[in-house]
Design a protein around this motif. Structure first.
Motif, PDB file in Angstrom:
ATOM      1  N   UNK A 321       0.832  -1.201   0.000  1.00  0.00           N
ATOM      2  CA  UNK A 321       0.000   0.000   0.000  1.00  0.00           C
ATOM      3  C   UNK A 321       0.869   1.254   0.000  1.00  0.00           C
ATOM      4  N   UNK A 322       1.956   1.218   0.747  1.00  0.00           N
ATOM      5  CA  UNK A 322       2.876   2.357   0.770  1.00  0.00           C
ATOM      6  C   UNK A 322       3.511   2.558  -0.601  1.00  0.00           C
ATOM      7  N   UNK A 323       3.913   1.459  -1.243  1.00  0.00           N
ATOM      8  CA  UNK A 323       4.510   1.554  -2.576  1.00  0.00           C
ATOM      9  C   UNK A 323       3.504   2.072  -3.595  1.00  0.00           C
ATOM     10  N   UNK A 324       2.266   1.581  -3.513  1.00  0.00           N
ATOM     11  CA  UNK A 324       1.234   2.020  -4.464  1.00  0.00           C
ATOM     12  C   UNK A 324       0.915   3.499  -4.271  1.00  0.00           C
ATOM     13  N   UNK A 325       0.989   3.966  -3.040  1.00  0.00           N
ATOM     14  CA  UNK A 325       0.661   5.368  -2.748  1.00  0.00           C
ATOM     15  C   UNK A 325       1.723   6.314  -3.282  1.00  0.00           C
ATOM     16  N   UNK A 518      -7.879  -8.168  13.623  1.00  0.00           N
ATOM     17  CA  UNK A 518      -7.326  -8.842  12.446  1.00  0.00           C
ATOM     18  C   UNK A 518      -8.328  -8.900  11.305  1.00  0.00           C
ATOM     19  N   UNK A 519      -9.615  -8.998  11.634  1.00  0.00           N
ATOM     20  CA  UNK A 519     -10.627  -8.901  10.574  1.00  0.00           C
ATOM     21  C   UNK A 519     -10.454  -7.598   9.804  1.00  0.00           C
ATOM     22  N   UNK A 523      -9.075  -7.125   5.930  1.00  0.00           N
ATOM     23  CA  UNK A 523     -10.041  -6.499   5.017  1.00  0.00           C
ATOM     24  C   UNK A 523      -9.399  -5.298   4.326  1.00  0.00           C
ATOM     25  N   UNK A 524      -8.650  -4.515   5.077  1.00  0.00           N
ATOM     26  CA  UNK A 524      -7.985  -3.336   4.508  1.00  0.00           C
ATOM     27  C   UNK A 524      -6.785  -3.724   3.648  1.00  0.00           C
TER      28      UNK A 524
END
Length: 525
Positions: A321-325, A518-519, A523-524
């Protein structure tokens, strides 16, 4: 082997307007070290709490096992400062460890039973319990012995001035961060192709304690020495081989490095891919969980790669997510053994060589690397891990056999020019000196770290464990006699105290059950 593109780029970057663009390389080091008792056995005591809480102390923590310390330096442009920081962090932690020592090797000390390796404990916050359950999963998937292996991670980023100059030199109209990410991925592809050279030069684990095998047979041609040392006559880095950090299930994963989207997609698919091997292990929803989930990778960090593209993550972000951002910020080299001949686990001469080698990987052309190409690079690495110092060892280059000495000689011929460029920019000779030093290892394998280590054992008919204990005691005395350089005992005490308060705060802020936490996380993710 001649790469005209590298020569062209070096010539362009040597022009007056770009000459100093390479100045300002930033580095950070993470050094792992197993805590041992004076007799060389693994320490079974908890993480030294006086050194801070492992969850929230940013410089002194644990890795996979409770006994495996990890020292993390801040980012610095001065490699001498980085080594001084490592020295201070180790000095401080040793002062909180009683009579325990730091094992100066990558492969672990004598361990009678895998149950002697306690999982790292990060407290009762949800994130702390997640970290420990992740390690429970690693234990159940790969065994605990792997969790006692230590290494050194080398993080590097290049300065904005270099990216600006490279864009001008290459007349690239790409958005700057996209250009940076593309170049870092090229560095990674080239690094993977020639990683075998790092194993040859810096591999320092040609031997292990036979307790590591836990009675299992090995197909490798081990020879015995001393009370319980097994070694490969021409081995370099068993830590990087099939006995070390491996995950056979990952061989089917298609994680490639040809563009950032491709890398992120491949890694995310692995996170969501159910594993037949681990499907019978209870996940986090069970009353007694044995792993986080039943996928090939529990989380992204489980992907074993000798080099990773990285971006500092925001709170709650996963690595991809950090790389995609925001794209790639730096790369993490994970292929370094602990150097037993350095009290910090890595030497200045190694850092200087890595600066040159990684700059070379950045500036030369980097053709795409398919999954099949990656398998060939891994075959070269395994050959060097097990037989790297064998005379006339052949590797595969561009589909043809080539001797290690020939290929290494070709690489060093180009590293010389990169070192000259870097020394000119920094008004120094440290890079050329580093290339000259390590180049001697091509013609004399005994000068490699693995060669030096085995020569010491064989000349003295010494057990590897007893030699490591000697070094551990020597380094502890050295740390005790040296003054703090970049930190002070009082400042590290303050950090330790603050880390305990921060961990209490994390516990108090939890407003979800562990399962619900953890759910949300998965999910995120």
């Amino acid at each position: 082997m001649n790469t005209p593109e590298l020569k062209t780029r070096l010539e362009a970057l040597s022009a007056a307007e770009h000459q100093q663009a390479i100045k300002g390389i930033k580095r950070g080091i993470e050094r792992e070290a197993l805590r041992i008792n004076p007799n060389g056995s693994i320490a079974k005591t908890p993480h030294p709490q006086d050194a801070g809480h492992p969850l929230t102390n940013s410089h002194i923590t644990t890795d996979f096992s409770e006994s495996l310390l990890e020292f993390i330096t801040p980012v610095s442009e001065d490699p001498k400062e980085t080594l001084a920081q490592l020295q201070d962090l180790q000095k401080y932690t040793l002062s909180k460890m009683g009579d325990e020592l730091l094992w100066p090797m990558s492969m672990p000390c004598f361990i009678e039973d895998q149950d002697d390796i306690a999982l790292a404990y990060f407290g009762e916050s949800n994130i702390g319990k997640m970290k420990t359950l992740y390690r429970e999963g690693l234990k159940n998937r790969y065994g605990s012995m792997m969790q006692a292996i230590a290494g050194v991670h080398f993080n590097i980023s290049f300065p904005d001035t270099l990216w600006d100059s490279l864009q001008k030199v290459e007349q690239s109209s790409a958005e700057k961060q996209a250009f940076i990410s593309e170049k870092y991925l090229g560095l990674i592809r080239n690094f993977k192709r020639e990683l075998w050279l790092i194993s040859y030069l810096f591999g320092a684990s040609p031997a292990l304690c036979k307790s590591f095998l836990q009675g299992n047979e090995s197909d490798l041609p081990f020879e015995a020495l001393g009370k319980g040392t097994l070694y490969l006559e021409h081995g370099t880095a068993l830590r990087l081989g099939d006995l070390g950090y491996t995950n056979s299930a990952q061989s089917s994963l298609k994680v490639t490095y040809n563009n950032l989207d491709e890398y992120i997609t491949g890694l995310r698919e692995a996170i969501g891919c159910h594993s037949d091997l681990y499907g019978d292990l209870a996940d986090y929803k069970a009353e007694t969980p044995q792993q986080l989930n039943k996928n090939i990778l529990q989380i992204e960090n489980e992907f074993y790669s000798p080099i990773r593209p990285k971006r500092n993550a925001l709170s709650g972000e996963t690595p991809t997510q950090a790389l995609a951002r925001a794209g790639i910020e730096y790369v993490e080299i994970r292929a370094l053994d602990v150097n037993p001949f350095s009290q910090t686990g890595i030497s200045l001469e190694q850092i200087n060589f890595l600066d040159v080698f990684l700059t070379y990987c950045l500036l030369k052309d980097a053709p795409a690397l398919s999954c099949e190409d990656q398998r060939l690079t891994e075959a070269n690495l395994q050959a060097v891990v097990n037989f790297g110092r064998k005379p006339d060892l052949e590797l595969q280059r561009d589909g043809s056999p080539v001797s290690l000495q020939t290929w290494a000689g070709d690489i060093f011929a180009e590293l010389v020019h990169v070192a000259q460029y870097m020394d000119k920019a920094n008004d120094s000779n440290v890079y050329q000196n580093a290339i000259k030093l390590w180049r001697e290892c091509i013609s004399d394998p005994n000068k490699t770290l693995s060669g030096q280590f085995l020569s010491q054992l064989k000349q003295n008919q010494q057990d590897g464990g007893s030699y490591a204990i000697e070094l551990a005691n020597e380094y502890k005395l050295a740390h005790q006699s040296q003054s703090f350089v970049t930190y002070s005992s009082s400042s590290l005490d303050a950090d330790a105290g603050a880390s305990h308060e921060a961990q209490k705060q994390k516990v108090s802020e939890d407003n979800l059950t562990f399962v619900a936490f953890l759910d949300d996380y998965f999910a995120n993710a």
